[in-house]
Scaffold this motif. Structure first.
Motif, PDB file in Angstrom:
ATOM      1  N   LEU A 155       0.809  -1.202   0.000  1.00  0.00           N
ATOM      2  CA  LEU A 155       0.000   0.000   0.000  1.00  0.00           C
ATOM      3  C   LEU A 155       0.849   1.260   0.000  1.00  0.00           C
ATOM      4  O   LEU A 155       0.423   2.288  -0.509  1.00  0.00           O
ATOM      5  CB  LEU A 155      -0.926   0.011   1.220  1.00  0.00           C
ATOM      6  N   GLY A 156       2.033   1.156   0.598  1.00  0.00           N
ATOM      7  CA  GLY A 156       2.904   2.317   0.662  1.00  0.00           C
ATOM      8  C   GLY A 156       3.198   2.889  -0.699  1.00  0.00           C
ATOM      9  O   GLY A 156       3.229   4.112  -0.887  1.00  0.00           O
ATOM     10  N   ILE A 157       3.420   2.018  -1.676  1.00  0.00           N
ATOM     11  CA  ILE A 157       3.705   2.468  -3.036  1.00  0.00           C
ATOM     12  C   ILE A 157       2.513   3.262  -3.574  1.00  0.00           C
ATOM     13  O   ILE A 157       2.667   4.349  -4.125  1.00  0.00           O
ATOM     14  CB  ILE A 157       4.024   1.263  -3.947  1.00  0.00           C
ATOM     15  N   GLU A 158       1.308   2.712  -3.408  1.00  0.00           N
ATOM     16  CA  GLU A 158       0.111   3.377  -3.922  1.00  0.00           C
ATOM     17  C   GLU A 158      -0.152   4.687  -3.182  1.00  0.00           C
ATOM     18  O   GLU A 158      -0.545   5.679  -3.785  1.00  0.00           O
ATOM     19  CB  GLU A 158      -1.098   2.452  -3.811  1.00  0.00           C
ATOM     20  N   GLU A 159       0.044   4.700  -1.854  1.00  0.00           N
ATOM     21  CA  GLU A 159      -0.208   5.912  -1.086  1.00  0.00           C
ATOM     22  C   GLU A 159       0.731   7.034  -1.508  1.00  0.00           C
ATOM     23  O   GLU A 159       0.317   8.189  -1.594  1.00  0.00           O
ATOM     24  CB  GLU A 159      -0.084   5.623   0.409  1.00  0.00           C
ATOM     25  N   LYS A 160       1.999   6.699  -1.774  1.00  0.00           N
ATOM     26  CA  LYS A 160       2.940   7.716  -2.241  1.00  0.00           C
ATOM     27  C   LYS A 160       2.553   8.218  -3.621  1.00  0.00           C
ATOM     28  O   LYS A 160       2.688   9.398  -3.915  1.00  0.00           O
ATOM     29  CB  LYS A 160       4.360   7.145  -2.276  1.00  0.00           C
ATOM     30  N   LYS A 161       2.079   7.300  -4.462  1.00  0.00           N
ATOM     31  CA  LYS A 161       1.767   7.648  -5.837  1.00  0.00           C
ATOM     32  C   LYS A 161       0.601   8.631  -5.919  1.00  0.00           C
ATOM     33  O   LYS A 161       0.672   9.622  -6.635  1.00  0.00           O
ATOM     34  CB  LYS A 161       1.450   6.384  -6.636  1.00  0.00           C
ATOM     35  N   ASP A 162      -0.474   8.368  -5.181  1.00  0.00           N
ATOM     36  CA  ASP A 162      -1.640   9.247  -5.318  1.00  0.00           C
ATOM     37  C   ASP A 162      -1.962  10.047  -4.059  1.00  0.00           C
ATOM     38  O   ASP A 162      -3.015  10.649  -3.951  1.00  0.00           O
ATOM     39  CB  ASP A 162      -2.862   8.465  -5.804  1.00  0.00           C
ATOM     40  N   LYS A 163      -1.025  10.059  -3.099  1.00  0.00           N
ATOM     41  CA  LYS A 163      -1.153  10.885  -1.887  1.00  0.00           C
ATOM     42  C   LYS A 163      -2.458  10.632  -1.134  1.00  0.00           C
ATOM     43  O   LYS A 163      -3.072  11.538  -0.600  1.00  0.00           O
ATOM     44  CB  LYS A 163      -1.038  12.362  -2.234  1.00  0.00           C
ATOM     45  N   THR A 164      -2.883   9.354  -1.090  1.00  0.00           N
ATOM     46  CA  THR A 164      -4.116   8.965  -0.411  1.00  0.00           C
ATOM     47  C   THR A 164      -3.790   7.860   0.582  1.00  0.00           C
ATOM     48  O   THR A 164      -3.015   6.964   0.279  1.00  0.00           O
ATOM     49  CB  THR A 164      -5.148   8.435  -1.431  1.00  0.00           C
ATOM     50  N   SER A 165      -4.385   7.906   1.753  1.00  0.00           N
ATOM     51  CA  SER A 165      -4.202   6.845   2.740  1.00  0.00           C
ATOM     52  C   SER A 165      -5.265   5.768   2.525  1.00  0.00           C
ATOM     53  O   SER A 165      -6.445   6.068   2.342  1.00  0.00           O
ATOM     54  CB  SER A 165      -4.336   7.407   4.153  1.00  0.00           C
ATOM     55  N   TYR A 166      -4.817   4.511   2.533  1.00  0.00           N
ATOM     56  CA  TYR A 166      -5.728   3.395   2.349  1.00  0.00           C
ATOM     57  C   TYR A 166      -5.843   2.549   3.616  1.00  0.00           C
ATOM     58  O   TYR A 166      -6.244   1.402   3.559  1.00  0.00           O
ATOM     59  CB  TYR A 166      -5.272   2.517   1.170  1.00  0.00           C
ATOM     60  N   ALA A 167      -5.506   3.133   4.751  1.00  0.00           N
ATOM     61  CA  ALA A 167      -5.567   2.404   6.007  1.00  0.00           C
ATOM     62  C   ALA A 167      -7.026   2.121   6.372  1.00  0.00           C
ATOM     63  O   ALA A 167      -7.936   2.860   6.014  1.00  0.00           O
ATOM     64  CB  ALA A 167      -4.895   3.212   7.115  1.00  0.00           C
ATOM     65  N   GLY A 168      -7.227   1.031   7.084  1.00  0.00           N
ATOM     66  CA  GLY A 168      -8.557   0.693   7.544  1.00  0.00           C
ATOM     67  C   GLY A 168      -9.201  -0.401   6.724  1.00  0.00           C
ATOM     68  O   GLY A 168      -8.604  -0.959   5.815  1.00  0.00           O
ATOM     69  N   GLY A 169     -10.428  -0.699   7.039  1.00  0.00           N
ATOM     70  CA  GLY A 169     -11.156  -1.779   6.374  1.00  0.00           C
ATOM     71  C   GLY A 169     -11.863  -1.288   5.132  1.00  0.00           C
ATOM     72  O   GLY A 169     -11.644  -0.187   4.644  1.00  0.00           O
ATOM     73  N   TYR A 170     -12.720  -2.132   4.627  1.00  0.00           N
ATOM     74  CA  TYR A 170     -13.495  -1.799   3.438  1.00  0.00           C
ATOM     75  C   TYR A 170     -14.958  -2.076   3.736  1.00  0.00           C
ATOM     76  O   TYR A 170     -15.312  -2.846   4.608  1.00  0.00           O
ATOM     77  CB  TYR A 170     -13.018  -2.604   2.215  1.00  0.00           C
ATOM     78  N   ASP A 171     -15.803  -1.408   2.981  1.00  0.00           N
ATOM     79  CA  ASP A 171     -17.244  -1.538   3.158  1.00  0.00           C
ATOM     80  C   ASP A 171     -17.785  -2.467   2.066  1.00  0.00           C
ATOM     81  O   ASP A 171     -17.766  -2.123   0.887  1.00  0.00           O
ATOM     82  CB  ASP A 171     -17.885  -0.159   3.062  1.00  0.00           C
ATOM     83  N   LEU A 172     -18.255  -3.643   2.462  1.00  0.00           N
ATOM     84  CA  LEU A 172     -18.764  -4.621   1.496  1.00  0.00           C
ATOM     85  C   LEU A 172     -19.894  -4.066   0.632  1.00  0.00           C
ATOM     86  O   LEU A 172     -20.065  -4.484  -0.508  1.00  0.00           O
ATOM     87  CB  LEU A 172     -19.241  -5.879   2.218  1.00  0.00           C
TER      88      LEU A 172
END
Length: 170
Positions: free
Chosen positions: A1-18
């Motif tokens: 996720l670190g790669i993606e977060e750096k790329k688009d400056k968005t945090s993806y921490a946490g769960g997901y909503d089904l």
């Protein structure tokens, strides 16, 4: 996720909503995550990080091959840049801390992508940096160069990486 977060400056921490998952691929990935979650958590609880990474690596099969190749290329580029950045720098506690953090994130990414040799070398550098072992860090950075080249060669041979310069236009 670190790669993606750096790329688009968005945090993806946490769960997901089904409820937000509509595509069959999204639902399949969510089910696969749930299926490996228990094994991953159990492995982490007994500090079996290799077992946790192996469990998570099962998810790689659900990603489109193009995406895995893209992530692999990004990782190789980032590790090459990190090696250039840290190689030859004078030893200091701050340098070791930065190197440890960098190698920790890259070790997990390499393991998740199935690049075992790179994961091992980056973990070795991480541990040497944590211990303040300048000789171990220097040796590890040298080994990292070889592991990067071997990984590139293997990926080229498999036909999934073409990072050679294009021939000149006629």
């Amino acid at each position: 996720l670190g790669i993606e977060e750096k790329k688009d400056k968005t945090s993806y921490a946490g769960g997901y909503d089904l409820k937000l998952l509509n595509e069959k691929e999204e639902l399949a990935l969510a089910a696969a995550i749930e299926s490996v979650k228990q094994d991953t958590v159990a492995a982490i609880n007994v500090e079996n990080f290799k077992g946790a990474m192996n469990a998570l690596a099962e998810l790689r099969a659900l990603l489109p091959q193009e995406r895995v190749i893209e992530l692999t290329q990004q990782l190789l580029e980032q590790l090459t840049a990190a090696r250039r950045h840290f190689d030859g720098q004078p030893a200091s506690r701050g340098r070791f801390d930065e190197l440890r953090r960098t190698m920790h994130s890259h070790a997990g990414a390499a393991a998740s992508l199935g690049l075992a040799a790179l994961a091992r070398v980056t973990r070795d550098i991480e541990h040497a940096a944590h211990q303040g072992d300048g000789v171990g860090v220097t040796t590890g950075l040298q080994q990292l160069g070889g592991a990067l080249q071997s990984s590139r060669d293997a990926l080229r041979d498999a036909g999934v990486l073409d990072d050679r310069p294009a021939p000149p236009a006629a």
